[in-house]
Enzyme design. Structure first.
Site, mmCIF file in Angstrom:
data_model
loop_
_atom_site.group_PDB
_atom_site.id
_atom_site.type_symbol
_atom_site.label_atom_id
_atom_site.label_comp_id
_atom_site.label_asym_id
_atom_site.label_seq_id
_atom_site.Cartn_x
_atom_site.Cartn_y
_atom_site.Cartn_z
ATOM 1 N N CYS A 135 0.803 -1.225 0.000
ATOM 2 C CA CYS A 135 0.000 0.000 0.000
ATOM 3 C C CYS A 135 0.831 1.269 0.000
ATOM 4 O O CYS A 135 0.283 2.363 -0.058
ATOM 5 C CB CYS A 135 -0.942 0.003 1.193
ATOM 6 S SG CYS A 135 -1.954 -1.466 1.200
ATOM 7 N N CYS A 455 0.563 2.492 6.509
ATOM 8 C CA CYS A 455 1.006 1.130 6.784
ATOM 9 C C CYS A 455 0.929 0.351 5.482
ATOM 10 O O CYS A 455 0.280 0.781 4.536
ATOM 11 C CB CYS A 455 0.107 0.482 7.824
ATOM 12 S SG CYS A 455 -1.619 0.446 7.313
#
Lengths: 471, 749
Positions: A135, A455
């Site tokens: 991500c 994250c």
């Protein structure tokens, strides 16, 4: 000799341009009554080039399987790149390099950066490569560009990210693939027939890609639910945060704040110009949903998680001199950044907690110096867990080897234009959205420093400090 | 109005008076809204057990909870990390002197759990950690069970392994809950069931994940989380939002239908009975009694079932088999501790020389313990085979899902295979597992000592060569020690550590620490030819060869030994150990101990080896081994060799029973002699070594317990009879004679 001169020019801490900026800034802060004294007046460092974000755009983020359903990933990336060209009026041959992020790769376009660049009409003399880091892939694309500029190798880099969840590579089973590959090599009809005869029904069951950790085989939602439980985050807190995200996103959308979105004419369909995942609901509606991963007692639901999204984003990064020379008015400086990583099982989504204090320390700032926070919202539970971790001295001391907690960001500065939960989260496109949003919010709200944190799968994380470009 | 208020204050008073009672130490409870959370924690032990104190406090608490109108449901949880209830308190059973006493213990347990089962307020057992024996019986009496997915969470009925049965309703509730086949499997094997399996088979209703770091330590927070989930479930049960009975699946319905026929059930009892008889040879009473109890409950109703359970429990507790097995359990616990204290330096890098079966086996049990393991061989082929063995061992665990493929890979990353001494300068311990030849061992020792750091320990894996002979060429004999592993290393639990009079205490402590990490049960013995285990086995094998020479068929010999309780027959054992190894050892020990180690003719073994009949590894020994074939035929060529070494059996001492005692008495006498000579430190280690390393019948509890229960005098009497025919091979040692003379002398108190 000339080069020496150039270096000294670059490294001079305070150019006249910057000096002028200071005055302007102090003026603007006083207007906004944010007269908080900053730890540092600027993050410009001697000997380090100033790198600026000229502009950033993104396609509308759509729930997968909707209007983009029949496209391919590079189509979306192309749309973002063309949008950037239109927005900036950049001559196509002025770009030195293109870096693009993607997570789930379309095997036909494994270097999606190159395919998209060619398709978007960039010069075929401009090299392009693809990066992947779950991500935070487009964060990685941007910082790769920053590195290229800082090292003096490039002056103008386009970075971005694309994710296309409407179509993912679904493979034959390993046994079937093996048979099919052997079939290619089989010379005689007999050999081919015997190979075909060896195919069993079980070979035909396909392999689906999962949003699961390879190392632990745990899906991310499951891990998020455990994380929320570990930090005692209640279902109510998660639903409230999700509702907040949708409400703020709706407000931002309605007031036209999401100016990074560029319209996209989807072939065979209408022009798309808005994100379609923003759906403010009521708490009662949210409370009705059953847990999606841990049943029956889990707290992570479809509504308090980010949804599968199609979308692409792109930013134009330049050295300050180049930008100014080309007549641009940059939006922000890209300053210090860090990447962190932790245990992929129990701390999978705690990247922001680890990255935030580290990047603040690096740039010599404190939490109080930050005017704008943009954190990637993978799950409401993950955000709440991170906020609690950042508020905990015990966690800081026991797991991070720090003396004290860094402290949680104040909510009035936090993701105030919505986040991944509501706007959507095309894995590799989110990073650029975060950075562009920080730049826009700093401009709009008049702050000086912004912080991006995210994250990523694999137990990794990222944070970057962004400084407003003097208006 | 005033009356009500007065009543209120009265109830407050009584409530307060309750808290004034002597504080409970093992069981406490807290009322959370309408749910009573009962927490167990035995402050004096590492795990919770159903001790007298625990039961008494639990009864008190339950009565208070039942009597409290504000409480609608109950959660039962342990605040001890890693242990729900590990079982009944064994001391409580051992303190009883009659079967009746034990029966009444069982009946008390049954009564208590009956009350739990019939509780008007639903009780949720929230299980984290070991839930075994009485603990499991407690849990299955509750209305609902939630377990954590922790690696420490296991459920099971290990009573059978102690020669007992689940005596507090286990034999009655499990068949109803799980169906006959699963229940029998659980109760008869005593196997531990992991949470995911437990959920699948319907033993628990709900699973809870373990949590990682949060605002508290993972263990603490996991227990809290379990409690939160359990409290919610308890509320749901009380409000009837969660149904108590699960909708049965199609398979379950079919199974129930089939089981409703008495004929089918009878078939199952018979099959299970046969299987048990085949496996135990009727030497273990517990499994048979368990079948009896299950049958009584299902066929004659609960009253008969519970009665059978408590009575059989009482009877079993008094059997020598149960005492032997409990003795072994305690012995095993003792041998899992390091009586030499903690070593000065922890072993972080272990080098193993020789990637053969043993060397690779040692590597396999080391790599997954966060120890950097160097595996060195002299040839690429040998090394490759060894590394493959380690990989296969770990990969098999992956297939069984006890570790993930990722864990396998990360374990393997601490294995370095090599042909040179590179990196030995960082080794904390070297274990050599090269060929059993003194000159080779000397060569290796010298080579190794030239490259290792001063603190590094040199351990030698040998089954018979005296350690002091190997250490003779060492520059630092205080760092030399013997570590005798048993093959296959990953399966055999025993590790025999041999110290010479020069071995330092720290070296011993370090070797024991490594062995414990490798998961071994450890005995530490003195140096001498054959140490303890090999020395006990050799005379028995010598006798076995004589028995073969006397014309007893290998299959008959095997059935005689297994009939006595050995898990592997003597002829098969010789094939497994290797006929060549047996010959080698017999010759060495024969030289060291003289005629006492005689019996069978070593020449017979040598002729076998000459013919290439080296046992399983060469495909032929006493039996013929064909890959893929389970059936083994007797090797007729071996019988032909035997023909030329034929001995005439003496009819007076050749009955089946005589042959069994000839084999066993030599084993036992040698074991007692080892204790007498100080090779063994104590009888406990002697028993553990014999059972875990050599397969001495577990139902007898080891040679020393066997002497205690059989009677030293009776054993001596038998030996004297054999001595008349065979001479000093059967002369009882002095210590055995002492015990025979004085009945009050026992090896185990």
């Amino acid at each position: 000799m000339a080069s020496m001169l150039l270096t000294s020019l670059r490294s001079s801490p305070l150019t006249s341009v910057q000096a002028a900026q200071f005055a302007a800034r102090s003026l603007s802060t006083s207007v906004h009554l944010r007269a908080q004294a900053k730890s540092k007046k600027t993050l410009a460092k001697p000997g380090v080039k100033n790198i600026v974000l000229v502009d950033g755009v993104r396609t509308p983020f759509l729930q997968s399987g909707t209007t983009y359903a029949d496209l391919m990933p590079h189509d979306l990336a192309r749309a973002a790149l063309q949008g950037l060209l239109n927005r900036t009026g950049l001559p196509k041959d002025a770009v030195d390099y293109i870096v693009y992020g993607t997570v789930i790769q379309e095997v036909k376009t494994s270097n999606v950066a190159r395919e998209a660049a060619l398709g978007a009409g960039f010069s075929d003399k401009t090299p392009a490569h693809t990066v992947t880091m779950a991500c935070i892939s487009s964060n990685q694309a941007m910082t790769t560009g920053v590195g290229l500029i800082a090292a003096g190798q490039c002056d103008a880099v386009v970075a971005g990210g694309v994710e296309f969840m409407s179509d993912v590579p679904i493979r034959h089973s390993r046994k079937m693939r093996k048979t099919m590959l052997s079939l290619n090599k089989a010379k005689t009809l007999g050999a081919r027939l015997s190979l075909l005869g060896s195919i069993r029904l079980a070979h035909l069951s396909p392999e689906l890609p999962a949003v699961a950790e390879f190392s632990t085989a745990e899906t991310m939602g499951h891990s998020a639910d455990r994380l929320a439980a570990a930090f005692g985050v209640s279902r109510l807190e998660q639903d409230e945060f999700a509702l907040r995200s949708h409400t703020l996103a709706k407000k931002a959308q309605d007031s036209g704040l999401l100016s990074d979105v560029v319209s996209f004419k989807v072939p065979g369909r209408d022009i798309v110009s808005k994100d379609n995942g923003i759906r403010p609901a009521t708490m009662e509606q949210l409370a009705k949903l059953k847990p999606a991963f841990i049943k029956p007692h889990g707290t992570v639901t479809a509504a308090n998680s980010s949804f599968l999204t199609d979308g692409a984003s792109a930013v134009l990064i330049m050295s300050e001199e180049k930008a100014l020379a080309m007549g641009y008015k940059p939006k922000a400086y890209l300053r210090d950044f860090v990447y962190v990583s932790q245990d992929p099982k129990d701390q999978l989504l705690l990247g922001p907690t680890y990255a935030t204090p580290k990047v603040l320390e690096k740039s010599g700032l404190t939490m109080n110096d930050i005017d704008v926070f943009e954190f990637h919202e993978a799950f409401a539970g993950q955000i709440m867990a991170n906020l609690k971790a950042m508020e905990s001295d015990w966690f800081a001391q026991t797991y991070m080897g720090r003396k004290t907690k860094v402290g949680a960001p104040p909510m009035e500065k936090f993701n105030t234009w919505g986040g991944s939960l509501s706007l959507g989260h095309p894995f590799a496109a989110t990073g650029c959205r975060l950075v562009t949003t920080v730049a826009h919010r700093l401009q709009k709200e008049g702050g000086q420093y912004g912080l991006v944190a995210a994250c990523a799968a694999g137990g990794q994380g990222h944070a970057m400090v962004i400084e407003a470009y003097p208006q | 109005m005033a009356g009500i208020r007065a009543l209120g204050s009265l109830s407050r008073l009584t409530a307060r008076r309750y808290t004034l009672l002597p504080a409970r130490t093992h069981v406490n409870y807290e009322i959370k809204g309408d749910v009573a959370v009962i927490r167990m924690n035995d402050p004096s032990a590492r795990v919770n057990t159903l001790s007298v104190q625990m039961q008494r406090e639990m009864t008190e608490v339950m009565d208070e909870v039942w009597g409290n109108n504000a409480v609608q449901s109950v959660v039962l949880i342990s605040s001890k990390p890693g242990s729900f209830i590990a079982g009944a308190d064994l001391n409580m059973i051992q303190a009883c002197t009659t079967a009746e006493e034990v029966t009444s213990l069982s009946q008390e347990g049954q009564k208590m759990f009956e009350k739990i089962e019939k509780s008007p307020k639903p009780i949720v057992a929230a299980i984290n950690g070991s839930c075994l024996g009485g603990g499991l019986e407690f849990a299955i009496a509750c209305q609902y069970r939630i377990a954590t997915k922790s690696k420490k969470t296991v459920l099971g009925c290990p009573e059978v392994m102690l020669g007992l049965l689940p005596g507090a309703g286990g034999t009655q509730r499990l068949p109803k809950m799980l169906g006959l086949p699963s229940a029998f499997d659980m109760v008869l094997t005593g196997r531990s069931i992991r949470p995911d399996k437990a959920k699948k088979m319907g033993l628990v209703h709900q699973l809870v994940d373990t949590l990682g770091p949060g605002l508290k330590s993972p263990e603490e927070r996991t227990i809290e989380y379990l409690e939160e989930v359990a409290v919610e479930a308890a509320r749901g049960l009380a409000k009837k939002q969660i149904p108590l009975t699960k909708e049965k699946g199609l398979m379950q319905k079919i199974q129930d239908y089939v089981m409703s026929y008495p004929f089918v059930r009878q078939q199952i009892y018979n099959t299970v009975q046969k299987k048990v008889m085949k496996q135990t040879k009727g030497l273990y009473p517990a499994p048979l009694k368990i079948i009896e109890c299950v049958k009584a409950g299902l066929e004659q109703g609960p009253t008969a079932g519970y009665l059978a359970e408590s009575q059989n429990f009482g009877k079993l507790a008094m059997t020598p088999e149960s005492k032997a097995l409990i003795g072994l359990y305690h012995g095993q616990v003792t041998c899992k501790k390091n009586r030499f204290g903690s070593p000065e330096k922890e072993v972080k890098t272990l080098a193993i020389l020789g990637a053969g079966l043993m060397g690779a086996g040692i590597a396999q049990v080391t790599v997954d313990k966060a120890i950097h393991t160097i595996l060195k061989d002299t040839t690429l082929e040998g090394l490759s085979r060894g590394e493959q063995q380690v990989y296969k061992g770990l990969n098999d665990k992956t297939k069984k899902k006890s570790i993930t493929s990722f864990e396998r890979d990360s374990f393997l990353s601490s294995l370095t295979g090599q042909l040179d001494y590179n990196g030995f300068n960082k080794a904390d311990m070297v274990i050599e597992a090269v060929f059993e030849d003194l000159s080779i061992k000397h060569k290796v020792l010298k080579e190794v000592e030239a490259v290792i750091p001063p603190h590094c320990i040199f351990a030698t894996n040998t089954s018979a060569l005296p350690i002091k002979d190997i250490a003779a060429v060492s520059k630092r004999p205080e760092k030399v020690i013997g570590m005798h592993y048993f093959s296959p290393v990953d399966k055999m639990q025993l590790l025999e550590i041999i110290t010479t009079d020069k071995t330092s205490k720290d070296t011993t402590a370090s070797a024991v620490a490594v062995g414990l990490k490798q998961g071994k049960v450890i005995i530490v013995v003195g140096d001498g030819p054959g140490f303890y285990t090999t020395r006990c086995l050799a005379p028995m094998l010598a006798e076995a060869v004589r028995v073969l020479q006397e014309g007893v068929d290998p299959k008959k010999l095997d059935s005689l030994t297994t009939g006595f309780g050995f898990p592997v027959g003597a002829a098969t054992l010789a094939d497994e150990v290797g006929i060549d190894v047996a010959a080698h050892v017999a010759e060495d020990l024969g030289k060291a101990f003289g005629s006492r180690f005689g019996g069978g003719n070593i020449e017979f073994l040598k002729s076998m080896v000459d013919k290439g009949f080296k046992g399983r590894k060469s495909g032929k020994g006493c039996y013929i081994y064909q890959p893929g074939l389970k059936r083994r035929d007797v090797n007729t060529e071996a019988l032909e060799i035997l023909e030329s070494y034929k001995l005439m059996p003496n009819a007076a001492i050749s009955s089946d029973s005589d042959i069994q005692y000839r084999l066993v008495s030599r084993f036992v006498n040698e074991a007692v002699l080892c204790l007498q000579e100080g090779i063994l430190a104590n009888p406990v280690e002697g028993d553990i070594g014999a059972v875990f390393g050599l397969g001495f019948p577990p139902c007898l509890g080891g040679p020393f317990r066997f002497v205690d229960s059989f009677g030293a005098d009776k054993l001596v009497e038998k030996m004297r009879k054999f001595e008349e025919v065979f001479g000093n091979q059967f002369t009882p040692c002095q210590l055995l004679l002492d015990h025979a003379k004085d009945q009050s002398k026992k090896f185990h108190k």
